[in-house]
Design a protein around this motif. Structure first.
Motif, PDB file in Angstrom:
ATOM      1  N   PRO A 154       9.863  24.381   1.747  1.00 21.52           N
ATOM      2  CA  PRO A 154       9.649  23.520   0.928  1.00 21.52           C
ATOM      3  C   PRO A 154       8.540  22.680   1.760  1.00 21.52           C
ATOM      4  N   MET A 155       8.418  23.081   3.373  1.00 18.60           N
ATOM      5  CA  MET A 155       8.258  22.055   4.263  1.00 18.60           C
ATOM      6  C   MET A 155       6.763  21.868   4.260  1.00 18.60           C
ATOM      7  N   THR A 156       6.284  22.582   4.067  1.00 15.33           N
ATOM      8  CA  THR A 156       4.512  22.220   3.696  1.00 15.33           C
ATOM      9  C   THR A 156       3.633  21.661   2.415  1.00 15.33           C
ATOM     10  N   PHE A 157       4.783  21.219   1.745  1.00 10.43           N
ATOM     11  CA  PHE A 157       3.845  21.344   0.008  1.00 10.43           C
ATOM     12  C   PHE A 157       4.471  19.612   0.323  1.00 10.43           C
ATOM     13  N   TYR A 158       3.184  19.195  -0.170  1.00 10.03           N
ATOM     14  CA  TYR A 158       3.354  17.718  -0.518  1.00 10.03           C
ATOM     15  C   TYR A 158       2.925  17.045  -2.415  1.00 10.03           C
ATOM     16  N   GLY A 159       3.027  15.905  -2.616  1.00  9.30           N
ATOM     17  CA  GLY A 159       3.201  15.484  -3.957  1.00  9.30           C
ATOM     18  C   GLY A 159       4.277  15.358  -4.807  1.00  9.30           C
ATOM     19  N   GLY A 160       4.080  14.485  -5.533  1.00  5.90           N
ATOM     20  CA  GLY A 160       5.217  15.130  -6.950  1.00  5.90           C
ATOM     21  C   GLY A 160       6.598  14.805  -6.544  1.00  5.90           C
ATOM     22  N   LYS A 161       7.497  15.634  -6.428  1.00  2.32           N
ATOM     23  CA  LYS A 161       8.873  15.482  -6.016  1.00  2.32           C
ATOM     24  C   LYS A 161       9.280  15.884  -4.615  1.00  2.32           C
ATOM     25  N   TYR A 162       8.378  16.318  -3.998  1.00  5.45           N
ATOM     26  CA  TYR A 162       8.260  16.666  -2.463  1.00  5.45           C
ATOM     27  C   TYR A 162       8.764  15.488  -1.516  1.00  5.45           C
ATOM     28  N   SER A 163       9.493  14.620  -1.956  1.00  7.18           N
ATOM     29  CA  SER A 163       9.192  13.863  -0.504  1.00  7.18           C
ATOM     30  C   SER A 163      10.461  14.354   0.440  1.00  7.18           C
ATOM     31  N   ASP A 164      10.501  14.278   1.666  1.00  2.00           N
ATOM     32  CA  ASP A 164      11.168  14.067   2.674  1.00  2.00           C
ATOM     33  C   ASP A 164      12.777  14.276   2.574  1.00  2.00           C
ATOM     34  N   SER A 165      13.452  13.412   1.471  1.00  4.83           N
ATOM     35  CA  SER A 165      14.898  13.561   1.348  1.00  4.83           C
ATOM     36  C   SER A 165      14.584  14.871  -0.067  1.00  4.83           C
ATOM     37  N   TRP A 166      13.959  15.348  -1.236  1.00  6.54           N
ATOM     38  CA  TRP A 166      14.018  16.243  -1.520  1.00  6.54           C
ATOM     39  C   TRP A 166      13.913  17.921  -0.704  1.00  6.54           C
ATOM     40  N   LYS A 167      13.211  17.440   0.336  1.00  6.81           N
ATOM     41  CA  LYS A 167      13.165  18.344   0.736  1.00  6.81           C
ATOM     42  C   LYS A 167      14.591  19.045   1.971  1.00  6.81           C
ATOM     43  N   GLU A 219      17.674  17.961   1.349  1.00  9.87           N
ATOM     44  CA  GLU A 219      18.721  18.661   0.210  1.00  9.87           C
ATOM     45  C   GLU A 219      18.276  20.238  -0.229  1.00  9.87           C
ATOM     46  N   PHE A 220      17.252  20.751  -0.633  1.00 11.82           N
ATOM     47  CA  PHE A 220      16.582  21.694  -0.967  1.00 11.82           C
ATOM     48  C   PHE A 220      17.014  22.371   0.251  1.00 11.82           C
ATOM     49  N   ILE A 221      16.781  22.336   1.827  1.00 13.39           N
ATOM     50  CA  ILE A 221      17.266  23.580   2.586  1.00 13.39           C
ATOM     51  C   ILE A 221      18.546  22.867   2.925  1.00 13.39           C
ATOM     52  N   LYS A 222      18.945  21.993   2.731  1.00 13.59           N
ATOM     53  CA  LYS A 222      20.576  22.194   2.694  1.00 13.59           C
ATOM     54  C   LYS A 222      20.951  22.665   2.322  1.00 13.59           C
ATOM     55  N   ASN A 223      20.882  22.959   0.555  1.00 18.72           N
ATOM     56  CA  ASN A 223      21.399  24.014  -0.329  1.00 18.72           C
ATOM     57  C   ASN A 223      21.350  25.421   0.260  1.00 18.72           C
ATOM     58  N   ASP A 276       2.948  20.482  15.626  1.00 16.61           N
ATOM     59  CA  ASP A 276       4.472  20.820  14.624  1.00 16.61           C
ATOM     60  C   ASP A 276       5.509  20.750  14.527  1.00 16.61           C
ATOM     61  N   ARG A 277       5.897  19.544  15.483  1.00 16.21           N
ATOM     62  CA  ARG A 277       6.972  18.452  15.149  1.00 16.21           C
ATOM     63  C   ARG A 277       7.665  18.617  14.010  1.00 16.21           C
ATOM     64  N   TYR A 278       6.666  17.762  12.655  1.00 15.83           N
ATOM     65  CA  TYR A 278       7.651  17.081  11.049  1.00 15.83           C
ATOM     66  C   TYR A 278       7.722  19.238  11.544  1.00 15.83           C
ATOM     67  N   ILE A 279       7.502  19.618  11.254  1.00 14.65           N
ATOM     68  CA  ILE A 279       8.227  21.231  10.784  1.00 14.65           C
ATOM     69  C   ILE A 279       9.096  21.292  11.341  1.00 14.65           C
ATOM     70  N   LYS A 280       9.681  21.106  12.874  1.00 16.60           N
ATOM     71  CA  LYS A 280      10.481  21.447  13.503  1.00 16.60           C
ATOM     72  C   LYS A 280      11.738  20.145  12.685  1.00 16.60           C
ATOM     73  N   ASP A 281      11.687  19.448  12.978  1.00  7.56           N
ATOM     74  CA  ASP A 281      12.853  18.760  12.680  1.00  7.56           C
ATOM     75  C   ASP A 281      13.266  18.624  11.093  1.00  7.56           C
ATOM     76  N   THR A 282      12.362  19.766  10.714  1.00  4.55           N
ATOM     77  CA  THR A 282      12.565  19.314   8.515  1.00  4.55           C
ATOM     78  C   THR A 282      12.900  20.683   8.494  1.00  4.55           C
ATOM     79  N   ASN A 283      12.487  21.747   9.510  1.00  9.38           N
ATOM     80  CA  ASN A 283      13.004  22.862   9.143  1.00  9.38           C
ATOM     81  C   ASN A 283      14.379  23.649  10.078  1.00  9.38           C
TER      82      ASN A 283
END
Length: 607
Positions: free
Chosen positions: A313-326, A328-332, A367-374
């Protein structure tokens, strides 16, 4: 020996699929009368033959099961949980063989079985004793392994230089200094699929300049692995397209077999190598290699492990796609993947297990945001879990240049001499990647003459060949920060009738908004590349309304675009005599505002 094929056992149309209830369903084939069990859960399906593995009895509904997950054998009351395909009575006895469930674009469904299901059983060999040094497995980087069998060298998936997926993936590990020399000295090469972290044209360019005739084996996938070869101008002359499920004999002792993936048979493959009766199984990126039916007790098993090979979900925005949601999703998701791989390894009981094909990094500063999120799984954590679940399996966490001596490892799995790690002080991780060389190549497409004419949009999407689907996509060209740029195009495509409106239609429709980095998008358009470079390469940002995955759309643009690039020479001839008008962005009322809107979109020229 005939090649392995995918055989359709049962077909259901959209109406029949819609009538399936949650939980267990029994369906009979009208062709041969055979019965199948389909388990449905939130539009996710699993299926198997209605036949108990104990003594072949038929299953019926288990009246004691209130959750509608288990069935009971009429012979000896064995019970099968169809949601997991595990027998629960008696427990820990068998795993039911799953059938592949293919959901069709029209809403229908097919149950598919590979035939034969276990082709490696053709002409089995008794293992001969291996001498020290006779079989060596050397890890290079990511999914690249060198296998030495006596005097022969077999290379897997050589990605040794340059990026993958446009500019989104870069090598995490520093390959051994002589890696390219050893690639060029290989006797044969296997490339599992067309993704650029496995089929690396910058790497193969070096090979082509030194040894263009080295045999390179690929599976006979519906989209050819080397579909882009001619356009790449990499001059390789000995590509061997190999049928699935057939032993390929290299000499008296060495043979291999390529198998298809059950989920992505059009693209993914895996391989079994047999040397003197010792089996090495490499499942690479397959989601369900060979439909989930794999040989047990192989000498070496290699699989991917890391996760993170998708824009979602890293490249998605709007709606539920907050950093915290991403987060938790990635962790699971990573946890589920880790447990799945550990369970798979435990069930197959290899002598030695090696996690690989997950060592990439989003290294470019943009792509630092992706590196930190993914966040990805670690091989060490997976091996620790396997050591806990199945302590008899020897695990190997490879470092670049590390060597496994198979003969020594089989003789004494605890031997410290079986694995030779790189010398102390060896450079293990890359710290430079030649960003400018590869990014500049991509950005060279920005100034192409075709983009001076706004009609390139209609020409390109007509070439792409996707329509009759109620989806409207807004495509916005941006800078590296995904912000609008003055000289970028911003347009709508209505895929219902393949029109290009200036505002969203009034009818009810699904909607995607895709912001693409201009250099990558134009390179993809110019060369007819697949959109994996954008999506898997993290080169876009996506918003969708409603928030659903459009499988048909993405499958087409990621795997089904025409094999030949758009005929831009013909396009330029067409526009040469046309005095084409342009619509400056400032005239549309949008300016540089990329906010979601239904007002006219601008088409910008004067590059």
């Amino acid at each position: 020996m005939a090649s392995q094929i995918a055989k359709v056992l049962l077909s259901l149309d959209a109406e029949a699929v819609g009538s399936l209830k949650e939980g267990v369903n029994f369906k009979k084939s009208p062709e041969d009368g055979k019965c199948y069990i389909i388990f449905k859960s939130n539009n996710y399906f699993k299926a198997c033959k209605n036949q108990c593995k104990h003594q072949g009895g038929l299953f019926v509904k288990d009246v004691e099961d209130l959750d509608a997950m288990t069935v009971k054998c009429t012979k000896h009351n064995w019970k099968l949980n169809v949601s997991t395909m595990k027998y629960v009575n008696p427990p820990d006895s068998f795993l039911q063989d799953e059938l592949e469930v293919e959901v069709l674009d029209d809403g229908g469904l097919q149950l598919v079985e590979l035939s034969p299901v276990d082709p490696w059983m053709a002409d089995p060999r008794e293992p001969l004793e291996l001498q020290e040094g006779e079989v060596k497995v050397t890890y290079f980087t990511h999914a690249c392994m060198e296998l030495q069998f006596g005097e022969r060298r077999f290379m897997f998936d050589p990605w040794l230089k340059g990026p993958a997926f446009a500019r989104g993936w870069w090598l995490l590990h520093e390959p051994p200094a002589d890696a390219l020399d050893r690639l060029c000295a290989a006797d044969l090469i296997y490339i599992s699929h067309m993704h650029s972290d496995h089929l690396s044209y910058p790497t193969l360019k070096v090979l082509a300049e030194r040894r263009p005739d080295v045999p390179i084996y690929v599976g006979d996938t519906s989209r050819p692995v080397f579909w882009y070869l001619e356009q790449s101008q990499v001059k390789l002359t000995n590509i061997k397209v190999t049928p699935f499920g057939v032993w390929q004999h290299i000499d008296d002792h060495l043979r291999f077999m390529i198998l298809m993936d059950g989920v992505h048979p059009e693209m993914d493959t895996c391989i079994i190598v047999d040397y003197k009766g010792h089996l090495i199984l490499n499942t690479v990126d397959c989601t369900r290699p060979n439909g989930g039916r794999l040989p047990q007790n192989v000498d070496v098993l290699m699989t991917d492990f890391a996760g993170g090979a998708s824009g979602f979900p890293m490249t998605f925005y709007g709606g539920k796609y907050s950093d915290s949601w991403k987060a938790e999703f990635i962790k699971n998701e990573r946890k589920k993947l880790l447990n799945y791989k550990a369970t798979l390894v435990k069930s197959l009981q290899p002598r030695i297990y090696c996690p690989f094909a997950g060592y990439f990094v989003e290294a470019h500063p943009s792509d630092r945001y992706i590196k930190d999120t993914n966040i990805k799984n670690s091989a060490e954590h997976l091996n620790a879990l396997i050591n806990k679940l199945a302590p008899a399996i020897k695990t190997w966490t490879p470092q670049p240049g590390a060597v496994l001596d198979l003969g020594l490892a089989l003789r004494d799995p605890t031997s410290s001499e079986a694995i030779t790690n790189p010398p102390a002080g060896a450079k293990l991780y890359k710290d430079s990647w030649e960003f400018y060389l590869y990014v500049n190549e991509l950005n060279s497409a920005i100034k192409s003459d075709i983009f001076k004419h706004q009609s390139w949009i209609q020409f390109y999407y007509t070439w792409a060949g996707f329509q009759n689907y109620n989806l409207v996509v807004r495509v916005i060209e941006t800078d590296d920060k995904f912000e609008c740029i003055t000289d970028g195009y911003d347009y709508l495509v209505d895929f219902l009738d393949l029109s290009f409106p200036t505002k969203r239609p009034d009818r009810e429709h699904a909607y995607l908004e895709i912001k693409n980095r201009i250099g990558v998008m134009r390179y993809v358009v110019l060369h007819g590349c697949l959109w994996d470079d954008l999506y898997i390469g993290f080169q876009n940002r996506i918003s969708r309304d409603p928030d659903i995955y459009h499988h048909k759309f993405w499958k087409h643009f990621q795997a089904e675009l025409p094999l030949c690039r758009p005929d831009w020479e013909q396009f330029q001839k067409q526009v040469f005599y046309i005095d084409e008008s342009t619509i400056p962005l400032s005239d549309t009322g949008m300016g540089n505002d990329c906010a979601l809107s239904g007002i006219d979109s601008g088409l910008i020229l004067d590059l």
